[in-house]
Design a protein around this motif. Structure first.
Motif, PDB file in Angstrom:
ATOM      1  N   LYS A 139       0.863  -1.449  -0.139  1.00 13.44           N
ATOM      2  CA  LYS A 139       0.099   0.112  -0.020  1.00 13.44           C
ATOM      3  C   LYS A 139       0.843   1.409   0.199  1.00 13.44           C
ATOM      4  CE  LYS A 139      -3.886  -1.944   2.249  1.00 13.44           C
ATOM      5  NZ  LYS A 139      -5.325  -2.006   3.466  1.00 13.44           N
ATOM      6  N   ALA A 140       2.047   1.248   0.210  1.00 16.54           N
ATOM      7  CA  ALA A 140       3.264   2.296   1.257  1.00 16.54           C
ATOM      8  C   ALA A 140       3.388   2.886  -0.712  1.00 16.54           C
ATOM      9  CB  ALA A 140       4.094   2.535   1.704  1.00 16.54           C
ATOM     10  N   ARG A 141       3.964   1.380  -1.172  1.00 16.94           N
ATOM     11  CA  ARG A 141       4.674   1.432  -2.381  1.00 16.94           C
ATOM     12  C   ARG A 141       4.156   2.368  -3.810  1.00 16.94           C
ATOM     13  NH1 ARG A 141       5.350  -3.076  -4.321  1.00 16.94           N
ATOM     14  NH2 ARG A 141       3.812  -4.052  -4.282  1.00 16.94           N
ATOM     15  N   CYS A 142       1.930   2.369  -4.117  1.00 14.45           N
ATOM     16  CA  CYS A 142       0.513   2.188  -4.044  1.00 14.45           C
ATOM     17  C   CYS A 142       0.900   3.598  -4.332  1.00 14.45           C
ATOM     18  CB  CYS A 142      -0.076   1.645  -4.084  1.00 14.45           C
ATOM     19  SG  CYS A 142       0.030   0.156  -4.555  1.00 14.45           S
ATOM     20  N   TYR A 143       0.701   4.459  -2.876  1.00 15.50           N
ATOM     21  CA  TYR A 143       1.073   5.907  -2.770  1.00 15.50           C
ATOM     22  C   TYR A 143       1.959   5.872  -2.966  1.00 15.50           C
ATOM     23  CZ  TYR A 143      -3.861   4.855   0.011  1.00 15.50           C
ATOM     24  OH  TYR A 143      -5.261   4.927   0.316  1.00 15.50           O
ATOM     25  N   ASN A 144       3.095   5.874  -2.860  1.00 18.80           N
ATOM     26  CA  ASN A 144       4.238   6.545  -3.338  1.00 18.80           C
ATOM     27  C   ASN A 144       4.686   7.005  -4.841  1.00 18.80           C
ATOM     28  OD1 ASN A 144       5.077   7.495  -0.948  1.00 18.80           O
ATOM     29  ND2 ASN A 144       6.495   5.193  -1.148  1.00 18.80           N
ATOM     30  N   VAL A 145       3.653   5.988  -5.237  1.00 19.36           N
ATOM     31  CA  VAL A 145       4.073   5.746  -7.023  1.00 19.36           C
ATOM     32  C   VAL A 145       2.592   6.595  -7.784  1.00 19.36           C
ATOM     33  CG1 VAL A 145       3.271   4.785  -8.965  1.00 19.36           C
ATOM     34  CG2 VAL A 145       4.860   3.195  -7.555  1.00 19.36           C
ATOM     35  N   LEU A 146       2.080   6.293  -6.749  1.00 18.35           N
ATOM     36  CA  LEU A 146       0.635   8.084  -7.595  1.00 18.35           C
ATOM     37  C   LEU A 146       1.295   9.630  -7.089  1.00 18.35           C
ATOM     38  CD1 LEU A 146      -3.067   5.894  -6.184  1.00 18.35           C
ATOM     39  CD2 LEU A 146      -2.125   6.339  -7.966  1.00 18.35           C
ATOM     40  N   ALA A 147       1.848   9.222  -5.566  1.00 14.57           N
ATOM     41  CA  ALA A 147       2.337  10.464  -5.567  1.00 14.57           C
ATOM     42  C   ALA A 147       3.065  11.471  -6.143  1.00 14.57           C
ATOM     43  CB  ALA A 147       2.410  10.823  -3.799  1.00 14.57           C
ATOM     44  N   THR A 148       3.875  10.165  -6.705  1.00 14.60           N
ATOM     45  CA  THR A 148       5.400  10.321  -7.410  1.00 14.60           C
ATOM     46  C   THR A 148       4.432  11.424  -9.267  1.00 14.60           C
ATOM     47  OG1 THR A 148       6.965   9.694  -6.313  1.00 14.60           O
ATOM     48  CG2 THR A 148       7.699  10.021  -8.355  1.00 14.60           C
ATOM     49  N   ALA A 149       3.622  10.047  -9.287  1.00 18.50           N
ATOM     50  CA  ALA A 149       3.330  10.436 -10.961  1.00 18.50           C
ATOM     51  C   ALA A 149       1.999  11.860 -11.047  1.00 18.50           C
ATOM     52  CB  ALA A 149       2.421   9.130 -11.312  1.00 18.50           C
ATOM     53  N   CYS A 150       1.760  12.327  -9.668  1.00 17.80           N
ATOM     54  CA  CYS A 150       1.020  13.534 -10.081  1.00 17.80           C
ATOM     55  C   CYS A 150       2.074  14.337  -9.627  1.00 17.80           C
ATOM     56  CB  CYS A 150      -0.243  13.261  -9.028  1.00 17.80           C
ATOM     57  SG  CYS A 150      -1.342  12.286  -9.039  1.00 17.80           S
ATOM     58  N   SER A 151       3.085  14.533  -8.951  1.00 18.80           N
ATOM     59  CA  SER A 151       3.603  15.650  -8.491  1.00 18.80           C
ATOM     60  C   SER A 151       4.679  15.988 -10.076  1.00 18.80           C
ATOM     61  CB  SER A 151       4.383  15.363  -7.705  1.00 18.80           C
ATOM     62  OG  SER A 151       3.746  15.433  -6.269  1.00 18.80           O
ATOM     63  N   VAL A 152       4.727  15.278 -11.066  1.00 22.34           N
ATOM     64  CA  VAL A 152       5.826  14.771 -11.763  1.00 22.34           C
ATOM     65  C   VAL A 152       4.413  15.424 -13.132  1.00 22.34           C
ATOM     66  CG1 VAL A 152       6.777  14.119 -13.693  1.00 22.34           C
ATOM     67  CG2 VAL A 152       7.527  13.349 -10.967  1.00 22.34           C
TER      68      VAL A 152
END
Length: 120
Positions: free
Chosen positions: A67-80
Motif C-alpha cells: 500500500k505504501a508503494r502504491c501511494y508513493n507511486v501515485l504521489a510521485t506520478a501526480c507531482s511530476v
C-alpha cells in the motif's frame, strides 16, 4: 527404502526476504511533493509496515508495504505530471492569445471616415 533424496520436511527452507517499507521514498514525497496528502498517507503506511516487520508479522508488513508503494507511486506520478500539464496549458494559452492578438489588430486600427454623408 531409498533415503538418498531429502524429504519435504527436512529440506532447508530459505527464509522469504523481508518486505521493504519504502520509508525514504515516503519521507521525500511528504516533504517535497505532497500532492493531495498522498505522501503523508504513504508515510503512515511505511511506518506501519516497519512496525509490523519489527514485530515479526511479515505478511502484514508485506501488505502495508504494498500500500505504501502504491501511494508513493501515485504521489510521485501526480507531482511530476501536474506541472507538465500546467506548463502545456500555459504554453498553448500563450500561443492562442498571440494568435488572437494578431488577428484582432485590424479591429483596433479601424479609422472612421471624416465625411458626414452617411449621417444624412
Amino acid at each position: 527404502m531409498d533415503t538418498s533424496y531429502p524429504r519435504e520436511d527436512e529440506r532447508k527452507r530459505e527464509p522469504s526476504p523481508l518486505p521493504r517499507d519504502h520509508l525514504v521514498w515516503s519521507i521525500f514525497n511528504t516533504i517535497y511533493m505532497n500532492f493531495c496528502c498522498l505522501g503523508f498517507v504513504a508515510l503512515a503506511f511505511s511506518v506501519k509496515a516497519r512496525d509490523r516487520r519489527v514485530a515479526g508479522d511479515v505478511e502484514a508488513a508485506r501488505r502495508l508495504s504494498s500500500k505504501a508503494r502504491c501511494y508513493n507511486v501515485l504521489a510521485t506520478a501526480c507531482s511530476v505530471l501536474l506541472p507538465l500539464v500546467l506548463a502545456a496549458l500555459a504554453i498553448t494559452g500563450v500561443i492562442h492569445l498571440a494568435q488572437l492578438a494578431r488577428d484582432s489588430v485590424g479591429f483596433f486600427t479601424y479609422q472612421f471616415s471624416g465625411s458626414d454623408d452617411e449621417d444624412k
